[in-house]
Enzyme design. Structure first.
Site, short mmCIF file in Angstrom:
data_model
loop_
_atom_site.label_atom_id
_atom_site.label_comp_id
_atom_site.label_asym_id
_atom_site.label_seq_id
_atom_site.Cartn_x
_atom_site.Cartn_y
_atom_site.Cartn_z
N GLU A 110 52.64 27.79 43.02
CA GLU A 110 52.99 29.18 42.69
C GLU A 110 54.34 29.65 43.21
O GLU A 110 54.42 30.54 44.07
CB GLU A 110 51.90 30.12 43.21
CG GLU A 110 50.55 29.88 42.56
CD GLU A 110 49.56 31.01 42.81
OE1 GLU A 110 49.86 31.93 43.58
OE2 GLU A 110 48.48 30.97 42.19
N GLU A 120 43.64 26.78 39.42
CA GLU A 120 42.96 27.85 40.15
C GLU A 120 42.49 28.89 39.16
O GLU A 120 43.21 29.24 38.23
CB GLU A 120 43.89 28.57 41.15
CG GLU A 120 44.18 27.82 42.42
CD GLU A 120 45.06 28.63 43.38
OE1 GLU A 120 45.00 29.87 43.38
OE2 GLU A 120 45.81 27.99 44.12
C1 GBH Z 1 46.54 32.33 44.50
O1 GBH Z 1 47.47 33.34 44.36
C2 GBH Z 1 46.89 31.45 45.67
O2 GBH Z 1 47.36 30.19 45.24
C3 GBH Z 1 45.78 31.27 46.64
O3 GBH Z 1 46.28 30.75 47.82
C4 GBH Z 1 45.07 32.59 46.82
O4 GBH Z 1 44.11 32.54 47.82
C5 GBH Z 1 44.41 32.96 45.51
O5 GBH Z 1 45.32 32.94 44.46
C6 GBH Z 1 43.73 34.32 45.49
O6 GBH Z 1 44.65 35.34 45.65
O7 GBH Z 1 47.14 43.21 46.12
O8 GBH Z 1 49.40 43.29 45.38
O9 GBH Z 1 48.90 42.37 47.54
C7 GBH Z 1 47.27 34.15 43.21
C8 GBH Z 1 48.26 35.24 43.16
C9 GBH Z 1 49.24 36.58 44.81
C10 GBH Z 1 47.30 37.31 43.72
C11 GBH Z 1 49.08 37.67 45.85
C12 GBH Z 1 47.14 38.39 44.76
C13 GBH Z 1 48.33 39.88 46.20
C14 GBH Z 1 48.28 41.07 45.36
N1 GBH Z 1 48.00 36.20 44.24
N2 GBH Z 1 48.41 38.78 45.24
S1 GBH Z 1 48.42 42.58 46.15
#
Ligand code: GBH
Length: 484
Positions: A201, A390
């Site tokens: 990512e 994922e």
């Molecule tokens: C993935 O990111 C990751 O690869 C993994 O490590 C993670 O645990 C999983 O998904 C679940 O999140 O509410 O605005 O702070 C996916 C993309 C990036 C989505 C961070 C959630 C935070 C959003 N993620 N994001 S926010």
């Protein structure tokens, strides 16, 4: 009366009169019995079912056997950066409990497991001398997986960058250090690992870590600098691909795992599908598009203008090194529609009423995203193979007094997504497998332990793992190679 179409069924219903004797079985009742039979959506034979995790989110043991800090250790220990100051110091303690975790995988019946290697275990200072004890841990994990007939899929970078690397990803030398690390791991593990993911990512950690400051290392840099970091990241990927090929056993497969923005056409017709695919290519220009085409799109270079990354001769060829597969991490859709602008598409803002998982405000629900992820990427770039690396959801899981977690929302989310993935698989796109995020509740980055993504509930005080309803559901889907 068998196999009525819906229309025939409707007619039958309309012509059934009240005069029909109630003691006999009515035609529509027979028809209903047929309608109600489970219809299994079977996946192609050999479809791979798996789970995914990442090192810093599950391992703990951050100071054991020579591991030194990553930027996530530093960041999570900085007051105010994570939910309630949570850190990955212990996490799921999978460093010690890996055998138990592999038992959970075995019990689910998965054939593949995607996990990541912590760079700061293998090269505690990021570069220089390797730490043999670091790789020993992964040797133990691999041997245990293989003993259980589970095929390892290994991610080389899932965000835990060694803190010691001078300048981190702002420094172009980090791309080179990454490649040395990737080549070293490939050399030592490719006797047992046949699939490597370079980087997890790009978009997520570059944006959140260096532009918004909500992820490690917590910087808020101007766009020109972030673009240079984005460039260093895809360069690291390309150098990594080359280093893996140079060091790994012949036949080792290399790809990446990217949360590419996926665009769903608002209406499934030729014009809207074209718009979705134009957006798919353009909106992912710095990452997946650059990697799969070996160039930045004209649109990206124009939009960024003076902020565009400085590219050295030969970089783009390295970045575009041929891959064996593409991994897509996908949780939530974007929508576009065709329009008459030069780009040919317009990203449609989501109405505020758009449904989302109540557990997380970014998890907009559009299970068709998995179908369009596979179809768009296939039709634009024609990769040899694709995986969903994922997909999953957090849930406000509660352990009941009798020890159950009835996460019906996760079951609903996964089932619906798989229904759409099934469509892609049966239409002949080269989708080979699905990795559910995640095997276990774990350290959810800035959200700490407040968001639970696992098929297994983890009591972080006792480290007891309890399978949720979703684990039972997934196990059955895997056994049937089908969803209902
Ligand atoms: C993935 O990111 C990751 O690869 C993994 O490590 C993670 O645990 C999983 O998904 C679940 O999140 O509410 O605005 O702070 C996916 C993309 C990036 C989505 C961070 C959630 C935070 C959003 N993620 N994001 S926010």
């Amino acid at each position: 009366m068998k196999n009525l179409t819906r229309r025939q069924f409707g007619k039958t219903l309309a012509t059934t009169t009240a005069a029909t004797a109630l003691t006999t079985t009515l035609p529509w009742q027979k028809a209903l019995a047929d309608v109600g039979k489970p219809k299994l959506l079977e996946f192609p034979k050999g479809f791979l079912w798996g789970c995914a995790t990442a090192s810093y989110q599950i391992e703990g043991a951050v100071a054991e056997d020579g591991r030194k800090p990553s930027i996530w250790d530093t960041f999570s220990h900085t007051p105010g950066k994570t939910f309630q100051g949570d850190t990955g110091d212990v996490a799921d303690d999978s460093y010690h409990l890996y055998k138990e975790d592999i038992r959970l995988l075995k019990n689910l019946g998965v054939s593949v497991y995607r996990f990541s290697i912590a760079w700061p275990r293998v090269f505690p200072d990021g570069s220089g001398a390797p730490n043999p004890k670091g790789l020993d841990y992964y040797n133990r994990v691999l041997d245990e997986l293989l003993k259980n007939n589970i095929t390892p899929y290994v991610t080389l970078f899932h965000w835990d960058l060694p803190q010691a690397l001078p300048g981190g990803w702002q420094n172009r030398d980090t791309s080179k250090a990454y490649a040395d690390y990737a080549g070293y791991v490939a050399k030592h593990l490719s006797d047992r690992v046949s699939h490597f993911f370079t980087i997890n990512e790009f978009e997520c950690w570059t944006n959140l870590g260096y532009q918004e400051g909500r992820f490690a290392p917590g910087l808020k840099l101007p766009n020109a600098q972030v673009n240079q970091i984005r460039h260093n990241a895809v360069l690291a990927h390309g150098l990594g691909v080359q280093a893996i090929r140079a060091n790994a056993k012949a036949g080792t497969q290399v790809g990446l795992a990217e949360n590419t923005k996926v665009f769903v056409p608002v209406i499934e017709n030729a014009e809207q599908i074209k718009a979705a695919q134009l957006a798919q290519r353009e909106e992912n220009a710095p990452f997946l598009t650059a990697v799969l085409e070996g160039k930045y799109t004209d649109g990206y270079l124009q939009r960024e203008g003076a902020n565009a990354p400085k590219v050295e001769p030969g970089d783009m060829k390295i970045i575009g090194s041929p891959l064996d597969f593409v991994g897509i991490n996908s949780y939530t859709p974007g929508y576009v529609e065709a329009d008459s602008s030069p780009s040919g598409y317009k990203v449609v803002p989501r109405p505020t009423s758009f449904p989302r998982m109540a557990s997380a405000n970014w998890l907009f629900i559009g299970p068709e995203v998995l179908y369009w992820a596979v179809r768009n990427v296939s039709e634009i770039w024609n990769p040899k193979a694709l995986y969903i690396t994922e997909n999953g959801t957090s849930s406000d899981d509660v352990l009941t007094a009798d020890g159950h977690i009835e996460d019906t929302d996760r079951v609903m989310y996964v089932r619906n997504h798989l229904t759409h993935l099934h469509r892609a698989a049966t239409e002949g796109y080269p989708i080979k497998g699905y990795f559910l995020w995640s095997l276990l509740d774990n350290f959810e980055w800035a959200d700490g332990y407040s968001k639970r993504f696992g098929l297994h509930y983890v009591d972080f005080k006792t480290q007891v793992r309890t399978p949720k309803l979703s684990a039972q559901w997934y196990k059955e889907a895997i056994a049937k190679n089908a969803v209902e």
